[in-house]
Scaffold this motif. Structure first.
Motif, mmCIF file in Angstrom:
data_model
loop_
_atom_site.group_PDB
_atom_site.id
_atom_site.type_symbol
_atom_site.label_atom_id
_atom_site.label_comp_id
_atom_site.label_asym_id
_atom_site.label_seq_id
_atom_site.Cartn_x
_atom_site.Cartn_y
_atom_site.Cartn_z
ATOM 1 N N GLU A 383 1.993 0.874 -1.215
ATOM 2 C CA GLU A 383 2.662 2.124 -1.603
ATOM 3 C C GLU A 383 1.921 3.330 -1.032
ATOM 4 O O GLU A 383 2.544 4.275 -0.531
ATOM 5 C CB GLU A 383 2.742 2.213 -3.127
ATOM 6 C CG GLU A 383 3.513 3.408 -3.642
ATOM 7 C CD GLU A 383 3.598 3.423 -5.155
ATOM 8 O OE1 GLU A 383 3.070 4.373 -5.785
ATOM 9 O OE2 GLU A 383 4.186 2.476 -5.715
ATOM 10 N N SER A 384 0.594 3.295 -1.086
ATOM 11 C CA SER A 384 -0.203 4.413 -0.553
ATOM 12 C C SER A 384 -0.063 4.513 0.960
ATOM 13 O O SER A 384 0.070 5.612 1.514
ATOM 14 C CB SER A 384 -1.678 4.239 -0.927
ATOM 15 O OG SER A 384 -1.852 4.292 -2.328
ATOM 16 N N LEU A 385 -0.076 3.371 1.651
ATOM 17 C CA LEU A 385 0.061 3.384 3.108
ATOM 18 C C LEU A 385 1.459 3.856 3.512
ATOM 19 O O LEU A 385 1.610 4.591 4.495
ATOM 20 C CB LEU A 385 -0.210 1.992 3.676
ATOM 21 C CG LEU A 385 -1.640 1.462 3.507
ATOM 22 C CD1 LEU A 385 -1.758 0.061 4.092
ATOM 23 C CD2 LEU A 385 -2.664 2.395 4.152
ATOM 24 N N THR A 386 2.462 3.441 2.772
ATOM 25 C CA THR A 386 3.830 3.893 3.050
ATOM 26 C C THR A 386 3.952 5.397 2.873
ATOM 27 O O THR A 386 4.633 6.073 3.654
ATOM 28 C CB THR A 386 4.829 3.169 2.127
ATOM 29 O OG1 THR A 386 4.731 1.756 2.346
ATOM 30 C CG2 THR A 386 6.253 3.626 2.392
ATOM 31 N N LYS A 387 3.274 5.933 1.858
ATOM 32 C CA LYS A 387 3.300 7.384 1.616
ATOM 33 C C LYS A 387 2.628 8.120 2.774
ATOM 34 O O LYS A 387 3.109 9.181 3.213
ATOM 35 C CB LYS A 387 2.574 7.699 0.309
ATOM 36 C CG LYS A 387 2.637 9.163 -0.128
ATOM 37 C CD LYS A 387 4.030 9.539 -0.576
ATOM 38 C CE LYS A 387 4.050 10.856 -1.349
ATOM 39 N NZ LYS A 387 3.552 12.002 -0.620
ATOM 40 N N ILE A 388 1.542 7.576 3.302
ATOM 41 C CA ILE A 388 0.880 8.186 4.456
ATOM 42 C C ILE A 388 1.840 8.227 5.642
ATOM 43 O O ILE A 388 1.967 9.250 6.329
ATOM 44 C CB ILE A 388 -0.396 7.399 4.835
ATOM 45 C CG1 ILE A 388 -1.488 7.614 3.772
ATOM 46 C CG2 ILE A 388 -0.917 7.838 6.202
ATOM 47 C CD1 ILE A 388 -2.737 6.793 4.012
#
Length: 543
Positions: A383-388
């Motif tokens: 989820e964090s990588l997708t947000k980046i």
């Protein structure tokens, strides 16, 4: 800057008559003066030209002056001066009426004037003004160059520039974020980020990345903005924003602003190179950490823990390789691709704490690769990588992908996560479809050995790997690591060298030594499988 209105107000030109009652072009600065008798002159003059003519070709058909006026408007001339007497006794009322209607300045020149003499008189004034503007521009260049030599900060430079132009100024980085601004925005009711967002929104919807346009100020009133790209990088400029550029006093000209912008680009470039030097030290330290981790076989590198580089004591360490999907298939990066990756690394460095509180970003100048190191277990990594991915795409033309190594509880195992992330990145190059997030996966066959006796597993590992099974000497540890990476790289020398940060010849020498120790060729199918199994089993045994 001298305009037609300025000229007509001078005593020496008091006998020139303006035939229009109103015209917006009267205030336009005159940049050149030309004499012509040809009807297609609009193709040969520059913008803001004042045209002088006897109009002799229109002697018997003055209404043809109307299309000439239209063509001069199209060419952005400031006005037309017509000498009467010799060829035209008087000027046709229909022509005067049309010039009035379209707001194009029409000047009546008395017969006693020589057009050549009038041209020189006007140019003397125009050039005298330009000389003053040029002198002021060079003075600005010198003052800014002195600031460069004095190592002045961006804030000092922008404040100095704002004082020169006597209007508010904002400096943005290539991601449309404020680097600094003049003192005008210190008031909480007049925030610089309010204007920065509006300008970014305007550029996003119009694709106009330079020039002048209108936005609304904090009081919802229209305000004039000038957006000037500052070329620190060829494809991703910084931006200088000038509010109310129409209030800039004489003798500050566009040339003066260009000179200031040029020196500002040098200052920004110098500041970035200083930062790059620090980032290079961090990348070198990371390489040293990887080497130490591999050579000391999971030993915690206490001597290398360095808080100034952002490392922390934790039970979670993970490496993620970051790249741009469109560049994966290229055998050699273009200058644009290299610049794109550099911009990506800088954006990540500036924003990583929003996604991973203790995250570190490393950019390797030689290989043009980006590594992200996570030092605390995230709530949801994907989820964090997708947000980046989503956030960075708002500011850069990017479709970044992540190659994820496994997480380890000990910093001494960080070389494994690094190698795994790099191997996933290499595997991506052969894929037709690129998934945004791809994690390293161990081969499922190893669970078959879970029920074997400890001594049987150990005997198998020692038989297959010999001195490389459980090495204690540094040289043997290094050879074991090389063998592991070489097999995981499908026995390709170049890929192995890239993962280990060593020369190809070094890999060739090590493989030769390994084959001497093992007494076999490591890349044959049967031997390769046995070696892979033995490496993984002996690795698991020591955890």
């Amino acid at each position: 800057m001298t305009s037609l209105k300025d000229l007509l107000n001078l005593p020496r030109f008091s006998d020139l008559t303006l035939l229009n009652t109103t015209s917006d072009r009267l205030d336009h600065p005159i940049k050149s003066v030309e004499i012509t008798e040809t009807p297609d002159i609009e193709h040969y003059i520059t913008e803001d030209c004042f045209l002088l003519s006897t109009a002799m070709v229109y002697k018997n058909q003055q209404t043809e002056l109307i299309p000439l006026i239209d063509s001069l408007i199209q060419a952005k001339a400031v006005g037309l001066g017509i000498k009467v007497g010799r060829f035209l006794g008087t000027l046709d009322a229909a022509v005067i009426h049309y010039a009035e209607e379209v707001g194009f300045p029409l000047i009546l020149i008395p017969d006693q004037y020589s057009l050549g003499s009038l041209l020189h008189q006007i140019l003397d004034i125009v050039w005298g003004t330009r000389h003053e503007e040029l002198s002021f521009a060079l003075d600005i260049q010198k003052r800014f160059s002195d600031l460069l030599i004095q190592d002045a900060s961006n804030k000092v430079i922008i404040e100095q520039f704002s004082q020169m132009v006597k209007t508010p100024v904002i400096l943005l980085n290539p991601y449309w974020r404020i680097l600094t601004h003049s003192i005008h925005f210190n008031d909480s009711n007049n925030r610089a980020d309010y204007y920065a967002y509006q300008i970014y929104d305007h550029v996003k919807h119009t694709d106009k990345q330079s020039g002048s346009f209108l936005i609304q100020d904090a009081n919802r009133k229209d305000i004039h903005i000038s957006l000037i790209p500052i070329k620190v990088h060829e494809n991703f400029p910084h931006y200088l924003i000038i509010l109310n550029p129409e209030h800039i006093p004489y003798p500050i000209s566009n040339f003066a602003i260009e000179q200031a912008s040029m020196v500002l680009s040098y200052i920004l470039f110098k500041n970035e190179r200083v930062a790059d030097s620090k980032y290079a030290q961090e990348a070198d330290f990371y390489k040293e950490l990887i080497d130490y981790s591999a050579q000391n076989h999971h030993k915690e590198p206490d001597r290398l823990m360095n808080a100034k580089f952002g490392y922390i004591q934790s039970n979670y360490y993970q490496v993620v390789h970051v790249y741009e999907s469109s560049l994966l298939k290229l055998s050699k990066l273009t200058p644009y691709g290299e610049e794109l990756l550099l911009m990506t690394s800088r954006w990540l460095r500036h924003n990583i704490k929003q996604y991973f509180s203790d995250g570190l970003v490393f950019y390797f100048e030689q290989s043009k690769e980006i590594m992200l190191m996570i030092q605390a277990k995230p709530d949801n990594l994907n989820e964090s990588l997708t947000k980046i991915r989503s956030d960075i795409a708002k500011y850069l033309p990017l479709n970044i992908v992540f190659s994820v190594g496994n997480a380890y509880p000990n910093l001494g195992q960080i070389s494994q996560s690094h190698s795994q992330a790099h191997l996933v990145y290499e595997e991506r190059k052969a894929q037709q479809e690129v998934t945004p997030i791809m994690a390293y996966e161990n081969k499922g066959v190893f669970h078959l050995f879970n029920n074997l006796e400890y001594n049987d597993v150990r005997f198998f590992c020692q038989t297959a790997l010999k001195d490389l099974a459980y090495p204690e000497e540094d040289s043997l540890i290094e050879l074991r690591k090389t063998l592991h990476v070489y097999l995981n790289s499908q026995c390709e020398i170049a890929r192995t060298a890239g993962t280990l940060f060593v020369h190809r010849n070094t890999v060739k020498y090590r493989i030769q030594r390994i084959e001497e120790i093992l007494g076999l060729t490591v890349n044959t199918p049967e031997d390769s499988l046995n070696l892979r199994l033995a490496l993984e089993l002996s690795e698991e045994e020591q955890k």
